[in-house]
Write a protein that holds these residues in place. Sequence first.
Motif, short mmCIF file in Angstrom:
data_model
loop_
_atom_site.label_atom_id
_atom_site.label_comp_id
_atom_site.label_asym_id
_atom_site.label_seq_id
_atom_site.Cartn_x
_atom_site.Cartn_y
_atom_site.Cartn_z
N MET A 1 -7.09 -15.60 -16.03
CA MET A 1 -7.71 -14.47 -15.34
C MET A 1 -7.85 -14.81 -13.86
N TYR A 2 -7.27 -13.96 -13.02
CA TYR A 2 -7.29 -14.22 -11.59
C TYR A 2 -8.50 -13.53 -10.97
N VAL A 3 -9.64 -14.21 -11.00
CA VAL A 3 -10.89 -13.62 -10.53
C VAL A 3 -10.90 -13.43 -9.02
N ALA A 4 -9.99 -14.09 -8.32
CA ALA A 4 -10.00 -13.99 -6.85
C ALA A 4 -9.38 -12.68 -6.36
N VAL A 5 -8.71 -11.95 -7.27
CA VAL A 5 -8.06 -10.70 -6.87
C VAL A 5 -9.11 -9.60 -6.83
N LYS A 6 -9.30 -8.96 -5.68
CA LYS A 6 -10.25 -7.86 -5.53
C LYS A 6 -9.56 -6.67 -4.88
N GLY A 7 -9.91 -5.50 -5.32
CA GLY A 7 -9.31 -4.30 -4.75
C GLY A 7 -7.84 -4.17 -5.07
N GLY A 8 -7.37 -4.81 -6.14
CA GLY A 8 -5.94 -4.82 -6.45
C GLY A 8 -5.39 -3.47 -6.83
N GLU A 9 -6.15 -2.68 -7.57
CA GLU A 9 -5.64 -1.40 -8.06
C GLU A 9 -5.33 -0.45 -6.91
N ARG A 10 -6.23 -0.40 -5.94
CA ARG A 10 -6.00 0.47 -4.79
C ARG A 10 -4.79 0.00 -3.97
N ALA A 11 -4.69 -1.30 -3.80
CA ALA A 11 -3.55 -1.85 -3.05
C ALA A 11 -2.23 -1.54 -3.76
N ILE A 12 -2.23 -1.62 -5.09
CA ILE A 12 -1.01 -1.34 -5.85
C ILE A 12 -0.63 0.14 -5.72
N ASP A 13 -1.63 1.03 -5.78
CA ASP A 13 -1.34 2.46 -5.61
C ASP A 13 -0.73 2.73 -4.24
N ASN A 14 -1.27 2.08 -3.22
CA ASN A 14 -0.71 2.26 -1.86
C ASN A 14 0.71 1.70 -1.78
N ALA A 15 0.94 0.58 -2.47
CA ALA A 15 2.29 0.00 -2.47
C ALA A 15 3.27 0.95 -3.14
N HIS A 16 2.84 1.60 -4.22
CA HIS A 16 3.72 2.57 -4.90
C HIS A 16 4.06 3.74 -3.98
N GLN A 17 3.07 4.22 -3.25
CA GLN A 17 3.31 5.34 -2.34
C GLN A 17 4.25 4.94 -1.22
N TRP A 18 4.04 3.75 -0.69
CA TRP A 18 4.91 3.26 0.38
C TRP A 18 6.34 3.09 -0.13
N LEU A 19 6.46 2.57 -1.37
CA LEU A 19 7.79 2.41 -1.96
C LEU A 19 8.50 3.74 -2.08
N ALA A 20 7.79 4.79 -2.51
CA ALA A 20 8.40 6.11 -2.63
C ALA A 20 8.88 6.63 -1.28
N GLU A 21 8.12 6.37 -0.24
CA GLU A 21 8.52 6.80 1.10
C GLU A 21 9.76 6.04 1.57
N GLU A 22 9.77 4.74 1.31
CA GLU A 22 10.93 3.94 1.70
C GLU A 22 12.17 4.35 0.91
N ARG A 23 11.97 4.70 -0.36
CA ARG A 23 13.10 5.13 -1.18
C ARG A 23 13.72 6.40 -0.63
N ARG A 24 12.88 7.32 -0.21
CA ARG A 24 13.38 8.59 0.33
C ARG A 24 14.06 8.41 1.67
N GLY A 25 13.54 7.50 2.50
CA GLY A 25 14.13 7.30 3.81
C GLY A 25 13.79 8.44 4.76
N ASP A 26 14.62 8.62 5.76
CA ASP A 26 14.40 9.65 6.77
C ASP A 26 14.47 11.03 6.12
N PRO A 27 13.38 11.82 6.14
CA PRO A 27 13.40 13.14 5.51
C PRO A 27 14.40 14.11 6.13
N SER A 28 14.84 13.82 7.36
CA SER A 28 15.81 14.71 8.00
C SER A 28 17.22 14.51 7.46
N VAL A 29 17.44 13.43 6.72
CA VAL A 29 18.73 13.17 6.10
C VAL A 29 18.72 13.74 4.69
#
Length: 363
Positions: A1-29
Amino acid sequence: MYVAVKGGERAIDNAHQWLAEERRGDPSVPELTIPQIREQMRLAVNRVMAEGSLYDPDLAALAIKQARGDLIEAVFLIRAYRTTLPRLAASRPVDTGAMVIDRRISATFKDLPGGQVLGPTFDYTHRLLDFALMAEGGAPAPGAPTTGASPTAHVPHVTGFLNRDGLIEAASPDDTPPPDLTRQPMELPAGRALRLQALARADEGFVLSMAYSTQRGYGRTHAFVGELRIGRVAVEVDIPELGFAVGIGEIELTECETVNQFRGSKTEPPQFTRGYGLVPGQSERKAIAMSLVDRALRWQELGEDFTGAPAQDEEFVLMHCDNIQATGFLEHIKLPHYVDFQAELELVRKLRAEAQAMQEAAE
């Protein structure tokens, strides 16, 4: 159990959102569509299907899009999805002799019975960037009419001609149902059928490296491409209630048979031996490499010496060729290991303190 990890769930959600934006790339394309990937990145789609053990071009194209072009990640997605599918039936062995040929060549016979069919290949192209492809919407220039084998013609294999003269080892018929690597764990020693399964879905780069090593002398196998063919074959399933097989569709396959010189043994005369590769889709590099590694792994059954070559080592090849297993084991080290590292850190500090105390005592 990694007790030192705090706020991980929120960070993971933000990482997922950022990944989706990177996957899409430039919206004008304009966004890539699944049909575009399926039709214009077909070789990448074929590789994902082969290494993912699932023949579905649309799903493979979807996986490539979702993985941002990371083919190993796409293979991972396909394999994960495959585990959710029920098995309805087992098909009959496909008849590659009845393949509707798109490409068929032989490096051993110039006047190949049935003809050489060059087909779609990079072999004869100049490796120069074609800047005309940057002109969006440009239609390809009309070329010569496609020529190939008749869809109804039975195209015999080259090794069959050698076999008529007794110059090549006879294929050993085996009606035993092979184990299914997708549902059963790998067990060693493995039979040839299981080895071929593992190589068919193995990482193309790894199999290519092993094959190249045999050509450089690590395994003493000097192979000739007896025949390489690409085309479509019918898939049939036996229906017990009907008492006969029913065609359920067709798939594209790449098949390669290599021939290797064999000096003979106490029980076998000098002859040529076979290496075999069969891969879904058009993937001739993988099929050729697979046939070379298959032949190298057969050293024991052919009574040859083990030279210590990596390609001859069944355990080494089969336990390291799967890119999903390798990726999982490799990438897990980037996950939190705080507790483990703290233990290692304390151990190193203790060892340093003991070493320093011994040095001071010696002085």
